[in-house]
Design a protein around this motif. Structure first.
Motif, PDB file in Angstrom:
ATOM      1  N   SER A   4       0.857  -1.186   0.000  1.00 45.66           N
ATOM      2  CA  SER A   4       0.000   0.000   0.000  1.00 45.66           C
ATOM      3  C   SER A   4       0.893   1.235   0.000  1.00 45.66           C
ATOM      4  N   VAL A  48      -4.198   1.394 -15.846  1.00 51.86           N
ATOM      5  CA  VAL A  48      -2.762   1.182 -15.715  1.00 51.86           C
ATOM      6  C   VAL A  48      -2.177   0.770 -17.056  1.00 51.86           C
ATOM      7  N   GLY A 106       2.739  -1.832 -15.707  1.00 52.68           N
ATOM      8  CA  GLY A 106       2.407  -1.148 -14.470  1.00 52.68           C
ATOM      9  C   GLY A 106       3.249   0.068 -14.165  1.00 52.68           C
ATOM     10  N   ARG A 124       8.504   1.876  -8.950  1.00 51.74           N
ATOM     11  CA  ARG A 124       8.378   0.637  -8.192  1.00 51.74           C
ATOM     12  C   ARG A 124       9.734   0.166  -7.683  1.00 51.74           C
ATOM     13  N   ASP A 182       7.923  -5.416  -5.713  1.00 48.89           N
ATOM     14  CA  ASP A 182       6.473  -5.437  -5.860  1.00 48.89           C
ATOM     15  C   ASP A 182       5.794  -4.187  -5.307  1.00 48.89           C
ATOM     16  N   ILE A 230       4.931  -0.095  -4.759  1.00 53.25           N
ATOM     17  CA  ILE A 230       4.911   1.266  -5.306  1.00 53.25           C
ATOM     18  C   ILE A 230       5.626   2.177  -4.315  1.00 53.25           C
ATOM     19  N   ASP A 275       2.018  -8.408 -14.611  1.00 49.66           N
ATOM     20  CA  ASP A 275       3.356  -7.847 -14.441  1.00 49.66           C
ATOM     21  C   ASP A 275       4.363  -8.585 -15.325  1.00 49.66           C
ATOM     22  N   ARG A 288      -2.455  -9.057 -11.417  1.00 48.70           N
ATOM     23  CA  ARG A 288      -2.460  -8.133 -10.276  1.00 48.70           C
ATOM     24  C   ARG A 288      -3.609  -7.143 -10.414  1.00 48.70           C
ATOM     25  N   VAL A 308      -4.569  -3.194  -9.035  1.00 45.18           N
ATOM     26  CA  VAL A 308      -4.206  -1.981  -8.327  1.00 45.18           C
ATOM     27  C   VAL A 308      -5.490  -1.202  -8.080  1.00 45.18           C
ATOM     28  N   PHE A 368      -2.934   3.903  -2.780  1.00 53.88           N
ATOM     29  CA  PHE A 368      -2.830   2.906  -3.840  1.00 53.88           C
ATOM     30  C   PHE A 368      -2.540   1.560  -3.197  1.00 53.88           C
ATOM     31  N   GLU A 412      -2.134  -2.691  -3.937  1.00 55.04           N
ATOM     32  CA  GLU A 412      -1.978  -3.717  -4.949  1.00 55.04           C
ATOM     33  C   GLU A 412      -2.114  -5.112  -4.346  1.00 55.04           C
ATOM     34  N   TYR A 413      -2.833  -5.964  -5.091  1.00 58.31           N
ATOM     35  CA  TYR A 413      -3.036  -7.353  -4.686  1.00 58.31           C
ATOM     36  C   TYR A 413      -2.611  -8.279  -5.816  1.00 58.31           C
TER      37      TYR A 413
END
Length: 306
Positions: free
Chosen positions: A42, A62, A66, A85, A88, A90, A276, A282, A284, A299, A301-302
C-alpha cells in the motif's frame, strides 16, 4: 440534494470521525484479508506540492508493465502519471500531465455535470467516462477533446442523484459496461448496462451480496469481468473484489477474490487489473479521499489467482 455549507462541514466531520475511529481500530487489531488475493503493498500519495484539486480519485487505468497510470477524480480532472516501483511495491508517483475535462461545447464542466466516476480506455487512447450527477457516459478522442455524449436511455434518467453511474469498463470487443452504485428499485439485482456502439441494453444483473455497492469495474487481461464494491460504517470503509466470466447466457463462475474488514484500507473506488513482467495477475486499487483531511489517497496492490 445539495448540502448547505454548514451541512457539508458537519458531514465532513462525521466522515472524518468515522475514519479516525477506523484507523485507530485497525492500528490496534489489523484484520486478515478474506479471499485468495494476496496483499502486495500500500502506498499513500500525499498532496504536498499538488494543486488544490488534488484528491477524490475514483477511477484509474494502468499502462503496460504497471509503470504508467491514468487517473480520474470526481471533479473531472484527468491525470497521467508514472509509477515508480521497487520490487512489488509502489514507492512513488509522478504526474506528467493534467487535463480538466470539457463539455460537448468545449466548455469546462461545472455543477451537476461535473461528477466524473468511471473510466475506460481503448488501446488507441480513446477515453470513456461515466458521470454520477447527470447520469451519462461520454467519449473523448483524447483528454483535451470535446465530449461526445452517448445517448441517455430512460433508465439513466431514473437513477438516484449521487448514486448513479459509478463503474465503467470496456471489453475486447469495445463494448462498454456501466453499473450504478444504487438501483432506483429496491431489491433488484446489480444492474449492468451495455453499450454496443449503437444502443444501450441491460443484458444481465449481478447477484448482490450483503450491503456492498458497486464503485469500480474492469476487464482483466484474462478476459474476465472484475467488480470492486464498497461498504461503509462508523468503523470506516471495507472493500470487496469479485469476478465473473461473461458468457452469452450471462455471468458465470463468480469468485470473491478479496474482502477487507472495516478500516483495513481507505475508500477504495478505482480498480485496474493487469499482468506484471512475471505474467502474474495483479489488481491496483485507488481510494477517493473525498477531499477530506481525515482520509488519504491510497494505492493498494493485490496479487490475484489465475
Amino acid at each position: 440534494m445539495r448540502l448547505s455549507s454548514t451541512l457539508r462541514i458537519i458531514a465532513g466531520l462525521g466522515v472524518g470521525l468515522c475514519v479516525a475511529v477506523a484507523a485507530f481500530a485497525a492500528s490496534r487489531a489489523p484484520a486478515p484479508t478474506g479471499g485468495p488475493a494476496r496483499l502486495l503493498g500500500s502506498y499513500e500519495w500525499t498532496d504536498n506540492g499538488q494543486p488544490d484539486w488534488f484528491g477524490g480519485f475514483s477511477a484509474l487505468e494502468v499502462g503496460a508493465k504497471g509503470r504508467t497510470v491514468t487517473l480520474l477524480n470526481d471533479r473531472s480532472h484527468l491525470m497521467q502519471a508514472t509509477i515508480e516501483r521497487r520490487g512489488d511495491a509502489i514507492v512513488g508517483i509522478t504526474p506528467i500531465a493534467t487535463t480538466f475535462l470539457s463539455s460537448s461545447k468545449g466548455e469546462p464542466l461545472t455543477r451537476r455535470v461535473l461528477d466524473s466516476e468511471g473510466l475506460a480506455q481503448t488501446s488507441n487512447g480513446t477515453l470513456y467516462i461515466s458521470f454520477e450527477g447527470v447520469a451519462r457516459v461520454a467519449r473523448y478522442s483524447q483528454a483535451a477533446a470535446r465530449a461526445q455524449v452517448l445517448p441517455r436511455p430512460d433508465a439513466f434518467r431514473q437513477l438516484p442523484l449521487n448514486k448513479a453511474l459509478e463503474a465503467l469498463a470496456i471489453d475486447e470487443q469495445g463494448y462498454l459496461y456501466t453499473i450504478p452504485e444504487r438501483h432506483p428499485v429496491k431489491g433488484q439485482g446489480i444492474a449492468v448496462y451495455r453499450w454496443d456502439g449503437t444502443k444501450w441494453s441491460r443484458p444481465f444483473d449481478l447477484k448482490p451480496r450483503g450491503k456492498f455497492r458497486a464503485v469500480g469495474a474492469d476487464f482483466g487481461p484474462d478476459g474476465r469481468f472484475y467488480l470492486l464494491e464498497r461498504d461503509f460504517s462508523v468503523f470506516g470503509f471495507r472493500s470487496r473484489l469479485r469476478r465473473w466470466t461473461l458468457s452469452p447466457i450471462g455471468p458465470l463462475h463468480e469468485e470473491t477474490l478479496l474482502q477487507t474488514d472495516f478500516g483495513e484500507h481507505d475508500n477504495l473506488e478505482g480498480v485496474a487489473v493487469w499482468r506484471d513482467e512475471k505474467q502474474r495477475l495483479r489488481a491496483v486499487l485507488v481510494s477517493d479521499d473525498n477531499f477530506n483531511r481525515f482520509q488519504r489517497t491510497e494505492f493498494v496492490e493485490y496479487l490475484l489467482p489465475d
